[in-house]
Design a protein around this motif. Structure first.
Motif, mmCIF file in Angstrom:
data_model
loop_
_atom_site.group_PDB
_atom_site.id
_atom_site.type_symbol
_atom_site.label_atom_id
_atom_site.label_comp_id
_atom_site.label_asym_id
_atom_site.label_seq_id
_atom_site.Cartn_x
_atom_site.Cartn_y
_atom_site.Cartn_z
ATOM 1 N N ALA A 47 -13.837 8.830 10.392
ATOM 2 C CA ALA A 47 -13.266 9.651 9.311
ATOM 3 C C ALA A 47 -12.307 10.612 9.991
ATOM 4 N N LEU A 48 -11.191 10.915 9.321
ATOM 5 C CA LEU A 48 -10.180 11.772 9.941
ATOM 6 C C LEU A 48 -10.088 13.130 9.254
ATOM 7 N N VAL A 49 -9.845 14.161 10.082
ATOM 8 C CA VAL A 49 -9.434 15.467 9.563
ATOM 9 C C VAL A 49 -7.970 15.343 9.167
ATOM 10 N N GLN A 50 -7.562 16.007 8.108
ATOM 11 C CA GLN A 50 -6.226 15.762 7.543
ATOM 12 C C GLN A 50 -5.073 16.334 8.361
ATOM 13 N N ARG A 51 -5.363 17.206 9.319
ATOM 14 C CA ARG A 51 -4.299 17.741 10.180
ATOM 15 C C ARG A 51 -4.561 17.329 11.623
ATOM 16 N N ARG A 52 -3.522 16.840 12.288
ATOM 17 C CA ARG A 52 -3.618 16.588 13.721
ATOM 18 C C ARG A 52 -3.129 17.838 14.450
ATOM 19 N N SER A 53 -3.996 18.459 15.213
ATOM 20 C CA SER A 53 -3.669 19.706 15.901
ATOM 21 C C SER A 53 -3.222 19.412 17.327
ATOM 22 N N CYS A 54 -2.724 20.471 18.027
ATOM 23 C CA CYS A 54 -2.189 20.254 19.375
ATOM 24 C C CYS A 54 -3.242 20.370 20.453
ATOM 25 N N GLY A 55 -4.314 21.138 20.169
ATOM 26 C CA GLY A 55 -5.367 21.301 21.165
ATOM 27 C C GLY A 55 -5.067 22.341 22.234
ATOM 28 N N GLU A 56 -3.887 22.945 22.183
ATOM 29 C CA GLU A 56 -3.491 23.843 23.278
ATOM 30 C C GLU A 56 -3.064 25.241 22.839
ATOM 31 N N ALA A 115 -2.969 28.969 20.757
ATOM 32 C CA ALA A 115 -3.992 30.011 20.625
ATOM 33 C C ALA A 115 -4.939 29.696 19.464
ATOM 34 N N ASP A 116 -4.400 29.163 18.359
ATOM 35 C CA ASP A 116 -5.252 28.834 17.215
ATOM 36 C C ASP A 116 -6.227 27.711 17.567
ATOM 37 N N CYS A 117 -5.746 26.698 18.273
ATOM 38 C CA CYS A 117 -6.623 25.589 18.654
ATOM 39 C C CYS A 117 -7.710 26.062 19.610
ATOM 40 N N ILE A 118 -7.331 26.908 20.593
ATOM 41 C CA ILE A 118 -8.313 27.389 21.575
ATOM 42 C C ILE A 118 -9.381 28.230 20.867
ATOM 43 N N ALA A 119 -8.960 28.963 19.817
ATOM 44 C CA ALA A 119 -9.920 29.769 19.045
ATOM 45 C C ALA A 119 -10.665 28.913 18.011
ATOM 46 N N LYS A 120 -10.429 27.596 18.032
ATOM 47 C CA LYS A 120 -11.052 26.630 17.102
ATOM 48 C C LYS A 120 -10.595 26.821 15.664
ATOM 49 N N HIS A 121 -9.460 27.491 15.465
ATOM 50 C CA HIS A 121 -8.880 27.604 14.122
ATOM 51 C C HIS A 121 -7.833 26.495 13.963
ATOM 52 N N THR A 122 -8.291 25.258 14.090
ATOM 53 C CA THR A 122 -7.329 24.154 14.162
ATOM 54 C C THR A 122 -6.600 23.916 12.847
ATOM 55 N N SER A 123 -7.157 24.397 11.719
ATOM 56 C CA SER A 123 -6.427 24.237 10.463
ATOM 57 C C SER A 123 -5.178 25.125 10.451
ATOM 58 N N GLN A 124 -5.095 26.080 11.391
ATOM 59 C CA GLN A 124 -3.923 26.964 11.478
ATOM 60 C C GLN A 124 -2.897 26.480 12.497
ATOM 61 N N CYS A 125 -3.215 25.421 13.249
ATOM 62 C CA CYS A 125 -2.304 24.943 14.288
ATOM 63 C C CYS A 125 -0.996 24.457 13.654
ATOM 64 N N ARG A 126 0.117 24.916 14.194
ATOM 65 C CA ARG A 126 1.420 24.432 13.724
ATOM 66 C C ARG A 126 2.226 23.846 14.883
ATOM 67 N N SER A 127 1.539 23.532 15.987
ATOM 68 C CA SER A 127 2.223 22.971 17.149
ATOM 69 C C SER A 127 1.901 21.497 17.354
ATOM 70 N N GLY A 128 0.959 20.969 16.590
ATOM 71 C CA GLY A 128 0.583 19.565 16.744
ATOM 72 C C GLY A 128 1.425 18.676 15.835
ATOM 73 N N PRO A 129 1.066 17.385 15.762
ATOM 74 C CA PRO A 129 1.821 16.479 14.875
ATOM 75 C C PRO A 129 1.829 16.950 13.427
ATOM 76 N N GLY A 130 0.719 17.539 12.948
ATOM 77 C CA GLY A 130 0.715 18.131 11.613
ATOM 78 C C GLY A 130 -0.180 17.427 10.603
ATOM 79 N N PHE A 131 0.146 17.645 9.325
ATOM 80 C CA PHE A 131 -0.686 17.242 8.188
ATOM 81 C C PHE A 131 -0.212 15.872 7.678
ATOM 82 N N TYR A 132 -1.168 14.960 7.506
ATOM 83 C CA TYR A 132 -0.817 13.624 6.999
ATOM 84 C C TYR A 132 -0.119 13.741 5.643
#
Ligand code: ZN
Ligand code: ZN
Length: 358
Positions: free
Chosen positions: A101-110, A112-129
């Motif tokens: 099952a997939l989460v609807q946003r692909r985050s960058c993992g790197e 500040a938001d990703c490191i703080a586990k706020h991956t729904s706020q990541c805007r540096s990854g591939p993004g929202f399907y």
């Protein structure tokens, strides 16, 4: 038929390379056309997912109507399940054949938001399907281990599709509402996919639920999902009357507001002093009128709650696998019948979530 990927050292050979796949792409506001496009090739760190099912959500309605970022040619659909068909690097070979099952946003993992586990706020990854990247109204999508969760055999692929958006959204919202056992929570727009599963989750966590809907035919399903009371066409008066009957003489402890504009003011005025209103849905994007006096005097909190993270989805998968939550796929359409699925959603002709299968 596309051959299964084979492992021939790094990078993994993609058995789908050079092939095309069927997608439903947006061709004008709220219209779709079946199109053939190349199957995407996973690069290092990526998984190629053969789509099993994709949920159809209110977010897709907004996107298809041109109210979000999707443009003509976009492939929408963000509630995706499938099987890992091939991988882009040798470190991922253990994922081959895994049902996910997939989460609807692909985050960058790197960031500040990703490191703080706020991956729904990541805007540096591939993004929202659908909004940023090719979505799940297709035979294949790309993903990566940051947004993919393996699902056990006792969860079918149709159900897995909407575990992140249709169930995880409510889990996150209920957590944001800071409720305690036997508290009274109002869930508006309860007959939709997010609403129905929020009712189930609230019941599971020992809360008492006042579910509201504009759809009388959903009453029985909402009671079965665990609602304490169902109110059709809610008003502040009706909600406060039910809350009082449940011992909350000054209003409900929290509201999970899934409609947005249509019921925001009603939900806010139904809260007891210190109550929390968690905004989740936005069926009619518009600016809301807020009564500052009411919010100040009653010390109300208004909280936004975004989509689920991978951690939320893992929790949902556990709840479903253990039988605590029983997600309901109300309608299943063929991918080519996506326009029918949209028409059914627009006319609210069913309770819960509909999916399309390629
Ligand atoms: Zn959704
Ligand atoms: Zn990030």
């Amino acid at each position: 038929m596309i051959a299964r990927a084979t492992v021939l050292g790094a990078p993994i050979v993609d058995g789908t390379a050079g092939n095309t796949m069927r997608v439903m792409s947006l061709c004008s506001p709220a219209q779709f056309v079946s199109t053939q496009i190349p199957v995407p090739t996973p690069t290092s760190g990526e998984l190629l997912i053969r789509v099993t099912a994709c949920g159809v959500c209110g977010h897709d309605l907004l996107a298809a109507s041109g109210l979000l970022s999707a443009e003509n040619g976009a492939v929408l659909g963000h509630e995706i399940s499938g099987t890992v068909e091939s991988v882009g690097s040798p470190d991922l070979t253990a994922w081959l054949g895994t049902r996910v099952a997939l989460v609807q946003r692909r985050s960058c993992g790197e960031c500040a938001d990703c490191i703080a586990k706020h991956t729904s706020q990541c805007r540096s990854g591939p993004g929202f399907y659908g909004d940023d990247i090719q979505g799940g109204f297709a035979e294949f999508v790309l993903a990566d281990p940051r947004n993919a969760v393996a699902i056990p055999d006792n969860i079918d692929g149709v159900t897995a599709a909407f575990l992140s958006c249709g169930v995880g959204t409510g889990l996150r919202a209920l957590r944001a509402a800071k409720l305690e056992e036997s508290d009274v929570v109002l869930v508006t727009g309860a007959s939709g996919g997010v609403g129905l599963h929020t009712v189930q989750l609230a019941k599971h966590f020992g809360l008492r639920v006042i579910a509201t809907t504009s759809r009388e035919a959903s009453t029985e399903a909402l009671m079965q999902a665990g609602a304490t009371e169902v109110i059709v066409d809610p008003t502040v008066g009706k909600i406060r009357e039910v809350a009082a009957r449940l011992g909350r003489l000054r209003g409900v402890d929290a509201a999970i507001e899934i409609t947005g504009a249509p019921l925001f003011a009603t939900s806010l005025r139904s809260l007891a002093p210190g109550g929390r209103l968690v905004l989740v849905g936005n069926v009619r994007p518009e600016v809301l009128a807020l009564d500052p006096g009411l919010s100040i005097v009653k010390e109300l909190q208004i909280i936004g709650s975004a989509h689920a993270t991978r951690e939320d989805l893992v929790e949902v998968v556990d709840l479903v696998a253990s039988g605590s939550i029983h997600p309901i796929a109300s309608r299943v359409f063929a991918l080519n019948d996506l326009p029918k699925a949209f028409a059914a959603l627009r006319s609210r002709s069913y309770t819960g979530r509909a999916v399309v299968v390629p």
